[in-house]
Motif scaffolding. Structure first.
Motif, mmCIF file in Angstrom:
data_model
loop_
_atom_site.group_PDB
_atom_site.id
_atom_site.type_symbol
_atom_site.label_atom_id
_atom_site.label_comp_id
_atom_site.label_asym_id
_atom_site.label_seq_id
_atom_site.Cartn_x
_atom_site.Cartn_y
_atom_site.Cartn_z
ATOM 1 N N VAL A 192 0.842 -1.192 0.000
ATOM 2 C CA VAL A 192 0.000 0.000 0.000
ATOM 3 C C VAL A 192 0.875 1.238 0.000
ATOM 4 N N LEU A 224 2.073 -4.798 4.371
ATOM 5 C CA LEU A 224 1.591 -4.013 3.235
ATOM 6 C C LEU A 224 2.201 -2.612 3.215
ATOM 7 N N HIS A 225 2.782 -2.211 4.335
ATOM 8 C CA HIS A 225 3.461 -0.914 4.415
ATOM 9 C C HIS A 225 4.979 -1.099 4.512
#
Length: 273
Positions: free
Chosen positions: A137, A175-176
């Motif tokens: 993300v 996701l980061h």
């Protein structure tokens, strides 16, 4: 002397507790993904009424997660792997979310809990098993209200599922662009933040509900808690030690397979009605 069923139930709780502690250390989870299914089956054998059987398993699981997650995060912290700044930002939002999830538990049908397991277990396992390096993300964790919203979301959904939130917070951090080892270690600290208000919320939500066993304090079984916790505390450091020895990809695959298995188990339960 214990009856044959009682001996089998005792052995199952001890084995489940040992597995819970090991997984808590290995994956940074509270272990609810294994204790909830085990408690769900045991309460069924004990003829606990269906309307309260699943929330009783979830509430008891959250109570078990409290000492298990505290032992796990301490072991990871001593290895320098915990991002304390993320835990500080998440602390209040996670606890508020956990209380909201426990409040929903008072009114939700049993299928809601099972469906939460299936949906989020499937999504997280798919990310871990099939995700590529570019599946991100962002390259850094967010700040401000977005980071706090993540905390609220993790707390609310994890409280409904009866897990310590490690699976969901690990997904958020990876996701980061956070390494899996740091995500697992930090997620171990999420467990206590969710489990304390979550367990208290389930005590309140189940207070006075018909069909609960005599030892239950709301939606928390005191006997199941007392039998499960000692085994978790013995095996948690073993899981932590293995987590820091495994290569990143091995840890992702094992975690993904574990969550997929649990999701399939509850999918079958929903299909059977």
């Amino acid at each position: 002397m214990l009856a044959p069923f009682d001996i089998a139930a005792l052995a199952t709780l001890l084995v489940g507790g040992a597995a819970t502690g090991f997984l808590a250390g290995l994956f940074g989870v509270g272990g609810g993904a294994i204790t909830v299914p085990i408690l769900f089956e045991i309460f069924g054998i004990m003829h606990v009424a269906d309307p309260v059987r699943m929330p009783l398993a979830v509430g008891t699981s959250l109570a078990v997660i409290i000492p298990t997650s505290l032992r796990s995060v301490r072991a990871h912290y001593l290895r320098g792997a915990v991002d304390v700044s993320v835990l500080r930002a998440w602390a209040l939002p996670i606890m508020v979310g956990a209380l909201c999830g426990a409040t929903v538990a008072r009114f939700a049908a049993p299928e809601v809990f099972q469906a939460a397991f299936v949906v989020f277990g499937t999504v997280i396992s798919a990310k871990l098993l099939f995700g590529k390096e570019h599946w991100r993300v962002a390259t850094e964790m967010p700040r401000g209200w977005i980071l706090r919203f993540y905390g609220f979301f993790i707390g609310a959904v994890s409280s409904l599922m009866g897990i310590g939130g490690g699976a969901i917070s690990t997904l958020v951090m990876t996701l980061h662009n956070r390494p899996i080892h740091q995500a697992v270690a930090t997620s171990a600290g999420v467990g206590a933040l969710i489990a304390v208000p979550g367990a208290l919320g389930y005590v309140a939500a189940g207070w006075g509900k018909p069909g609960l066993p005599a030892d239950a304090l709301g939606f928390v079984s005191l006997i199941a808690f007392a039998l499960t916790v000692p085994a978790t505390l013995v095996t948690t450091p073993m899981g932590v030690a293995l987590a820091h020895r495994l290569p990143r990809r091995w840890l992702e695959v094992l975690f993904g397979l574990f969550l997929a298995t649990v999701a399939i188990r509850f999918m079958i339960a929903i299909a059977r009605g």
